[in-house]
Design a protein around this motif. Structure first.
Motif, PDB file in Angstrom:
ATOM      1  N   GLY A 169       0.776  -1.226   0.000  1.00 39.66           N
ATOM      2  CA  GLY A 169       0.000   0.000   0.000  1.00 39.66           C
ATOM      3  C   GLY A 169       0.810   1.279   0.000  1.00 39.66           C
ATOM      4  O   GLY A 169       0.235   2.374   0.140  1.00 39.66           O
ATOM      5  N   ARG A 170       2.122   1.159  -0.162  1.00 39.86           N
ATOM      6  CA  ARG A 170       2.982   2.351  -0.174  1.00 39.86           C
ATOM      7  C   ARG A 170       3.838   2.365  -1.433  1.00 39.86           C
ATOM      8  O   ARG A 170       4.128   1.328  -2.019  1.00 39.86           O
ATOM      9  CB  ARG A 170       3.877   2.380   1.074  1.00 39.86           C
ATOM     10  N   ASN A 171       4.256   3.553  -1.836  1.00 41.81           N
ATOM     11  CA  ASN A 171       5.054   3.709  -3.042  1.00 41.81           C
ATOM     12  C   ASN A 171       6.533   3.800  -2.679  1.00 41.81           C
ATOM     13  O   ASN A 171       6.931   4.658  -1.890  1.00 41.81           O
ATOM     14  CB  ASN A 171       4.622   4.962  -3.812  1.00 41.81           C
ATOM     15  N   ALA A 228      11.926  -3.380   6.240  1.00 41.61           N
ATOM     16  CA  ALA A 228      12.184  -2.556   7.421  1.00 41.61           C
ATOM     17  C   ALA A 228      11.214  -1.383   7.505  1.00 41.61           C
ATOM     18  O   ALA A 228      10.641  -1.103   8.567  1.00 41.61           O
ATOM     19  CB  ALA A 228      13.630  -2.050   7.395  1.00 41.61           C
ATOM     20  N   ILE A 229      11.023  -0.696   6.404  1.00 42.01           N
ATOM     21  CA  ILE A 229      10.174   0.501   6.402  1.00 42.01           C
ATOM     22  C   ILE A 229       8.719   0.135   6.640  1.00 42.01           C
ATOM     23  O   ILE A 229       8.011   0.800   7.400  1.00 42.01           O
ATOM     24  CB  ILE A 229      10.350   1.275   5.085  1.00 42.01           C
ATOM     25  N   ALA A 286      17.361   2.889   0.104  1.00 38.58           N
ATOM     26  CA  ALA A 286      16.504   2.595   1.251  1.00 38.58           C
ATOM     27  C   ALA A 286      16.317   3.828   2.124  1.00 38.58           C
ATOM     28  O   ALA A 286      15.212   4.091   2.625  1.00 38.58           O
ATOM     29  CB  ALA A 286      17.095   1.442   2.062  1.00 38.58           C
ATOM     30  N   ALA A 287      17.379   4.589   2.312  1.00 34.70           N
ATOM     31  CA  ALA A 287      17.294   5.800   3.134  1.00 34.70           C
ATOM     32  C   ALA A 287      16.359   6.832   2.502  1.00 34.70           C
ATOM     33  O   ALA A 287      15.608   7.517   3.205  1.00 34.70           O
ATOM     34  CB  ALA A 287      18.685   6.392   3.342  1.00 34.70           C
ATOM     35  N   LYS A 288      16.387   6.931   1.171  1.00 34.94           N
ATOM     36  CA  LYS A 288      15.461   7.837   0.489  1.00 34.94           C
ATOM     37  C   LYS A 288      14.019   7.409   0.713  1.00 34.94           C
ATOM     38  O   LYS A 288      13.132   8.236   0.971  1.00 34.94           O
ATOM     39  CB  LYS A 288      15.761   7.864  -1.012  1.00 34.94           C
ATOM     40  N   ASN A 289      13.785   6.104   0.637  1.00 32.87           N
ATOM     41  CA  ASN A 289      12.431   5.611   0.862  1.00 32.87           C
ATOM     42  C   ASN A 289      11.977   5.841   2.296  1.00 32.87           C
ATOM     43  O   ASN A 289      10.826   6.213   2.544  1.00 32.87           O
ATOM     44  CB  ASN A 289      12.357   4.116   0.521  1.00 32.87           C
ATOM     45  N   ALA A 290      12.881   5.640   3.233  1.00 29.76           N
ATOM     46  CA  ALA A 290      12.534   5.859   4.639  1.00 29.76           C
ATOM     47  C   ALA A 290      12.182   7.321   4.891  1.00 29.76           C
ATOM     48  O   ALA A 290      11.226   7.634   5.616  1.00 29.76           O
ATOM     49  CB  ALA A 290      13.694   5.424   5.533  1.00 29.76           C
TER      50      ALA A 290
END
Length: 285
Positions: A83-85, A132-133, A157-161
Protein backbone atom coordinates in the motif's frame (compact mmCIF):
# COMPACT_ATOMS: atom_id res chain seq x y z
CA UNK A 1 4.97 6.60 -37.39
CA UNK A 2 1.43 7.86 -37.92
CA UNK A 3 0.59 10.70 -35.56
CA UNK A 4 -1.91 9.92 -32.85
CA UNK A 5 -4.45 12.31 -31.44
CA UNK A 6 -6.10 10.55 -28.52
CA UNK A 7 -4.98 8.76 -25.38
CA UNK A 8 -6.82 5.55 -26.24
CA UNK A 9 -5.00 5.39 -29.59
CA UNK A 10 -1.63 5.64 -27.87
CA UNK A 11 -2.59 2.90 -25.42
CA UNK A 12 -3.89 0.55 -28.11
CA UNK A 13 -0.80 0.98 -30.28
CA UNK A 14 1.58 0.43 -27.36
CA UNK A 15 -0.32 -2.61 -26.07
CA UNK A 16 -0.24 -4.24 -29.50
CA UNK A 17 3.46 -3.45 -29.92
CA UNK A 18 4.39 -5.00 -26.57
CA UNK A 19 2.31 -8.07 -27.31
CA UNK A 20 4.15 -8.49 -30.62
CA UNK A 21 7.47 -8.27 -28.74
CA UNK A 22 6.43 -10.94 -26.24
CA UNK A 23 5.93 -8.54 -23.33
CA UNK A 24 2.96 -8.06 -21.03
CA UNK A 25 0.67 -5.59 -22.76
CA UNK A 26 -0.51 -4.27 -19.37
CA UNK A 27 2.83 -2.49 -19.06
CA UNK A 28 1.56 0.00 -21.63
CA UNK A 29 -1.12 1.24 -19.25
CA UNK A 30 1.35 1.62 -16.39
CA UNK A 31 3.80 3.56 -18.54
CA UNK A 32 1.04 5.77 -19.95
CA UNK A 33 -0.23 6.53 -16.45
CA UNK A 34 3.33 7.43 -15.50
CA UNK A 35 3.78 9.74 -18.47
CA UNK A 36 0.49 11.53 -17.91
CA UNK A 37 0.62 11.56 -14.12
CA UNK A 38 -2.72 9.81 -13.81
CA UNK A 39 -4.22 7.14 -11.60
CA UNK A 40 -5.84 4.12 -13.21
CA UNK A 41 -9.30 5.68 -12.94
CA UNK A 42 -7.91 8.98 -14.18
CA UNK A 43 -6.49 7.30 -17.24
CA UNK A 44 -9.76 5.53 -17.99
CA UNK A 45 -11.67 8.81 -17.82
CA UNK A 46 -9.09 10.50 -20.07
CA UNK A 47 -9.20 8.01 -22.94
CA UNK A 48 -10.86 10.48 -25.30
CA UNK A 49 -8.53 13.33 -24.34
CA UNK A 50 -5.85 14.42 -26.76
CA UNK A 51 -2.23 13.40 -26.16
CA UNK A 52 0.49 15.84 -27.18
CA UNK A 53 3.23 14.85 -29.59
CA UNK A 54 5.84 15.36 -26.86
CA UNK A 55 3.95 13.16 -24.40
CA UNK A 56 3.60 10.42 -26.96
CA UNK A 57 7.28 10.53 -27.90
CA UNK A 58 8.37 10.16 -24.27
CA UNK A 59 5.81 7.42 -23.74
CA UNK A 60 6.92 5.54 -26.84
CA UNK A 61 10.57 5.75 -25.84
CA UNK A 62 9.68 3.95 -22.62
CA UNK A 63 7.59 1.40 -24.51
CA UNK A 64 10.55 0.58 -26.76
CA UNK A 65 12.84 0.34 -23.72
CA UNK A 66 10.48 -2.09 -22.03
CA UNK A 67 10.22 -4.12 -25.22
CA UNK A 68 14.01 -4.58 -24.96
CA UNK A 69 13.62 -5.96 -21.44
CA UNK A 70 14.09 -2.96 -19.17
CA UNK A 71 11.67 -3.45 -16.24
CA UNK A 72 8.71 -1.11 -16.06
CA UNK A 73 9.72 -0.19 -12.50
CA UNK A 74 13.11 1.06 -13.71
CA UNK A 75 11.34 3.26 -16.23
CA UNK A 76 8.83 4.68 -13.76
CA UNK A 77 11.33 4.69 -10.87
CA UNK A 78 8.90 3.21 -8.37
CA UNK A 79 6.83 0.22 -7.29
CA UNK A 80 3.91 -0.29 -4.93
CA UNK A 81 4.44 -2.47 -1.86
CA UNK A 82 2.02 -3.05 1.00
CA UNK A 83 0.00 0.00 0.00
CA UNK A 84 2.98 2.35 -0.17
CA UNK A 85 5.05 3.71 -3.04
CA UNK A 86 8.77 2.85 -2.99
CA UNK A 87 11.53 4.28 -5.16
CA UNK A 88 13.55 1.66 -7.04
CA UNK A 89 16.42 1.61 -9.50
CA UNK A 90 18.93 -0.86 -10.92
CA UNK A 91 20.83 -0.96 -7.58
CA UNK A 92 18.02 -2.76 -5.74
CA UNK A 93 15.72 -5.69 -6.26
CA UNK A 94 12.25 -4.75 -7.45
CA UNK A 95 9.71 -5.48 -4.66
CA UNK A 96 7.66 -8.64 -5.19
CA UNK A 97 4.11 -9.34 -3.98
CA UNK A 98 5.37 -12.50 -2.23
CA UNK A 99 7.33 -10.37 0.21
CA UNK A 100 4.09 -8.73 1.29
CA UNK A 101 3.06 -12.18 2.51
CA UNK A 102 6.23 -12.36 4.61
CA UNK A 103 5.23 -9.06 6.21
CA UNK A 104 1.65 -10.21 6.79
CA UNK A 105 2.66 -13.45 8.50
CA UNK A 106 5.25 -11.66 10.64
CA UNK A 107 2.73 -9.10 11.88
CA UNK A 108 0.36 -11.90 12.84
CA UNK A 109 3.12 -13.76 14.68
CA UNK A 110 4.13 -10.61 16.55
CA UNK A 111 0.54 -10.05 17.65
CA UNK A 112 0.24 -13.63 18.91
CA UNK A 113 3.66 -14.26 20.41
CA UNK A 114 5.32 -10.97 21.36
CA UNK A 115 3.48 -8.80 23.85
CA UNK A 116 6.10 -6.07 24.15
CA UNK A 117 5.22 -2.77 22.50
CA UNK A 118 8.79 -1.66 21.84
CA UNK A 119 10.20 -4.46 19.74
CA UNK A 120 13.74 -4.66 18.38
CA UNK A 121 13.48 -5.69 14.73
CA UNK A 122 16.30 -6.38 12.27
CA UNK A 123 16.00 -6.66 8.49
CA UNK A 124 19.02 -8.37 6.95
CA UNK A 125 19.79 -7.46 3.33
CA UNK A 126 17.25 -4.67 3.13
CA UNK A 127 17.69 -3.62 -0.51
CA UNK A 128 15.18 -0.84 -1.18
CA UNK A 129 14.10 -1.01 2.46
CA UNK A 130 10.63 -2.43 1.90
CA UNK A 131 10.62 -4.86 4.85
CA UNK A 132 12.18 -2.56 7.42
CA UNK A 133 10.17 0.50 6.40
CA UNK A 134 6.87 -1.35 6.20
CA UNK A 135 7.32 -2.85 9.65
CA UNK A 136 8.26 0.55 11.10
CA UNK A 137 5.17 2.11 9.53
CA UNK A 138 2.96 -0.70 10.82
CA UNK A 139 4.65 -0.82 14.26
CA UNK A 140 5.69 2.78 15.00
CA UNK A 141 6.95 1.93 18.51
CA UNK A 142 9.43 -0.65 17.21
CA UNK A 143 13.16 -0.07 16.95
CA UNK A 144 14.08 -1.12 13.41
CA UNK A 145 17.58 -1.70 12.07
CA UNK A 146 18.36 -2.68 8.47
CA UNK A 147 21.60 -3.94 6.95
CA UNK A 148 22.92 -4.35 3.43
CA UNK A 149 26.28 -5.08 1.86
CA UNK A 150 25.62 -2.46 -0.84
CA UNK A 151 25.99 1.23 -0.01
CA UNK A 152 23.98 2.11 -3.13
CA UNK A 153 21.12 -0.04 -1.88
CA UNK A 154 21.26 1.62 1.53
CA UNK A 155 21.17 5.03 -0.13
CA UNK A 156 17.97 4.08 -1.93
CA UNK A 157 16.50 2.59 1.25
CA UNK A 158 17.29 5.80 3.13
CA UNK A 159 15.46 7.84 0.49
CA UNK A 160 12.43 5.61 0.86
CA UNK A 161 12.53 5.86 4.64
CA UNK A 162 12.67 9.65 4.46
CA UNK A 163 9.76 9.82 2.01
CA UNK A 164 7.65 7.55 4.21
CA UNK A 165 8.67 9.15 7.52
CA UNK A 166 10.15 5.91 8.85
CA UNK A 167 12.97 6.21 11.39
CA UNK A 168 15.30 3.34 10.43
CA UNK A 169 18.88 2.71 11.53
CA UNK A 170 20.66 1.65 8.32
CA UNK A 171 24.00 -0.17 8.64
CA UNK A 172 26.49 -1.20 5.98
CA UNK A 173 27.91 -4.70 6.16
CA UNK A 174 27.60 -8.38 5.32
CA UNK A 175 24.34 -9.97 6.49
CA UNK A 176 24.04 -9.85 10.31
CA UNK A 177 27.59 -8.68 11.02
CA UNK A 178 26.56 -5.00 11.55
CA UNK A 179 24.15 -6.02 14.34
CA UNK A 180 26.24 -8.64 16.14
CA UNK A 181 26.53 -8.20 19.87
CA UNK A 182 22.95 -6.90 20.12
CA UNK A 183 19.70 -8.68 20.93
CA UNK A 184 16.63 -8.77 18.69
CA UNK A 185 13.03 -9.83 19.05
CA UNK A 186 12.40 -10.25 15.32
CA UNK A 187 14.93 -10.94 12.55
CA UNK A 188 13.74 -11.04 8.95
CA UNK A 189 15.57 -11.53 5.69
CA UNK A 190 14.81 -11.88 2.01
CA UNK A 191 18.34 -12.72 0.88
CA UNK A 192 19.66 -13.71 -2.55
CA UNK A 193 18.51 -17.32 -3.00
CA UNK A 194 18.68 -18.18 -6.70
CA UNK A 195 21.27 -20.76 -7.74
CA UNK A 196 23.67 -19.56 -10.43
CA UNK A 197 22.67 -22.54 -12.56
CA UNK A 198 19.13 -21.15 -12.72
CA UNK A 199 20.22 -17.90 -14.40
CA UNK A 200 19.51 -19.02 -18.00
CA UNK A 201 15.91 -19.79 -17.06
CA UNK A 202 15.17 -16.34 -15.65
CA UNK A 203 13.38 -13.71 -17.70
CA UNK A 204 15.74 -11.26 -19.35
CA UNK A 205 14.12 -8.41 -17.40
CA UNK A 206 15.35 -10.01 -14.19
CA UNK A 207 18.62 -11.59 -15.34
CA UNK A 208 19.93 -8.64 -17.34
CA UNK A 209 18.63 -5.65 -15.38
CA UNK A 210 18.35 -6.49 -11.67
CA UNK A 211 21.45 -6.56 -9.42
CA UNK A 212 23.05 -10.01 -9.37
CA UNK A 213 24.30 -9.56 -5.80
CA UNK A 214 20.63 -9.41 -4.76
CA UNK A 215 19.61 -12.46 -6.80
CA UNK A 216 22.22 -15.21 -6.69
CA UNK A 217 23.90 -17.23 -3.94
CA UNK A 218 26.31 -20.16 -3.76
CA UNK A 219 25.45 -23.72 -2.69
CA UNK A 220 22.34 -23.96 -4.85
CA UNK A 221 21.13 -20.63 -3.46
CA UNK A 222 21.36 -21.74 0.20
CA UNK A 223 24.69 -20.23 1.26
CA UNK A 224 23.35 -17.11 2.97
CA UNK A 225 20.70 -19.01 4.93
CA UNK A 226 23.46 -21.26 6.26
CA UNK A 227 25.52 -18.31 7.36
CA UNK A 228 22.61 -16.52 9.05
CA UNK A 229 21.42 -19.67 10.83
CA UNK A 230 24.84 -19.81 12.49
CA UNK A 231 24.80 -16.09 13.38
CA UNK A 232 21.30 -15.82 14.83
CA UNK A 233 21.37 -18.00 18.01
CA UNK A 234 23.49 -15.45 19.88
CA UNK A 235 21.37 -12.56 18.67
CA UNK A 236 17.74 -13.54 19.27
CA UNK A 237 15.76 -12.77 22.39
CA UNK A 238 13.39 -15.32 23.90
CA UNK A 239 10.63 -15.25 22.86
CA UNK A 240 11.69 -14.33 19.37
CA UNK A 241 10.80 -14.69 15.70
CA UNK A 242 12.90 -15.43 12.62
CA UNK A 243 11.41 -15.13 9.16
CA UNK A 244 13.02 -15.92 5.79
CA UNK A 245 11.72 -15.56 2.27
CA UNK A 246 12.91 -18.57 0.26
CA UNK A 247 12.94 -20.13 -3.17
CA UNK A 248 10.01 -22.45 -3.77
CA UNK A 249 12.17 -25.62 -3.57
CA UNK A 250 14.19 -24.59 -0.50
CA UNK A 251 11.68 -25.10 2.31
CA UNK A 252 12.96 -28.38 3.72
CA UNK A 253 16.61 -27.35 3.55
CA UNK A 254 16.07 -24.00 5.27
CA UNK A 255 13.80 -25.58 7.88
CA UNK A 256 16.58 -28.02 8.77
CA UNK A 257 19.10 -25.19 9.15
CA UNK A 258 16.87 -23.38 11.61
CA UNK A 259 15.98 -26.56 13.50
CA UNK A 260 19.68 -27.34 13.88
CA UNK A 261 20.34 -23.80 15.11
CA UNK A 262 17.27 -23.68 17.39
CA UNK A 263 16.47 -27.28 18.45
CA UNK A 264 13.57 -26.24 20.69
CA UNK A 265 11.95 -23.83 18.23
CA UNK A 266 8.76 -24.30 16.26
CA UNK A 267 9.96 -24.15 12.66
CA UNK A 268 7.59 -24.25 9.69
CA UNK A 269 7.26 -23.34 6.02
CA UNK A 270 4.37 -21.29 4.66
CA UNK A 271 3.12 -21.24 1.10
CA UNK A 272 2.46 -18.10 -0.91
CA UNK A 273 -0.73 -17.26 -2.77
CA UNK A 274 0.47 -19.44 -5.67
CA UNK A 275 0.74 -22.48 -3.35
CA UNK A 276 4.55 -22.50 -3.47
CA UNK A 277 6.75 -22.72 -0.38
CA UNK A 278 7.87 -19.10 0.04
CA UNK A 279 8.60 -18.46 3.73
CA UNK A 280 10.22 -20.27 6.63
CA UNK A 281 9.61 -19.10 10.20
CA UNK A 282 11.08 -20.07 13.54
CA UNK A 283 9.33 -19.26 16.82
CA UNK A 284 11.68 -19.35 19.77
CA UNK A 285 10.20 -19.46 23.30
Amino acid sequence: MTKLKYVYEALNRASSYLQEKGREEGAARILLQHEMGLSYSGLISSMRDEISEQQFERFWTNIESHAKGIPVQHLTGSEEFYGRNFLVNSDVLIPRPETEELIEETLQLIERHLSKKELAIADIGTGSGIIAITLKCELPEAQVVATDISQKALDMAAKNAERLNADIDFRLGDLAEPIEGEKWDVILSNPPYIAYAEAPGLSDSVRDFEPHHALFADNEGLALYEKMAKQFPKMLNKPGIIGFEIGYQQGQAVEKMLKDAFPDALVYSKKDINKNDRMVFALID
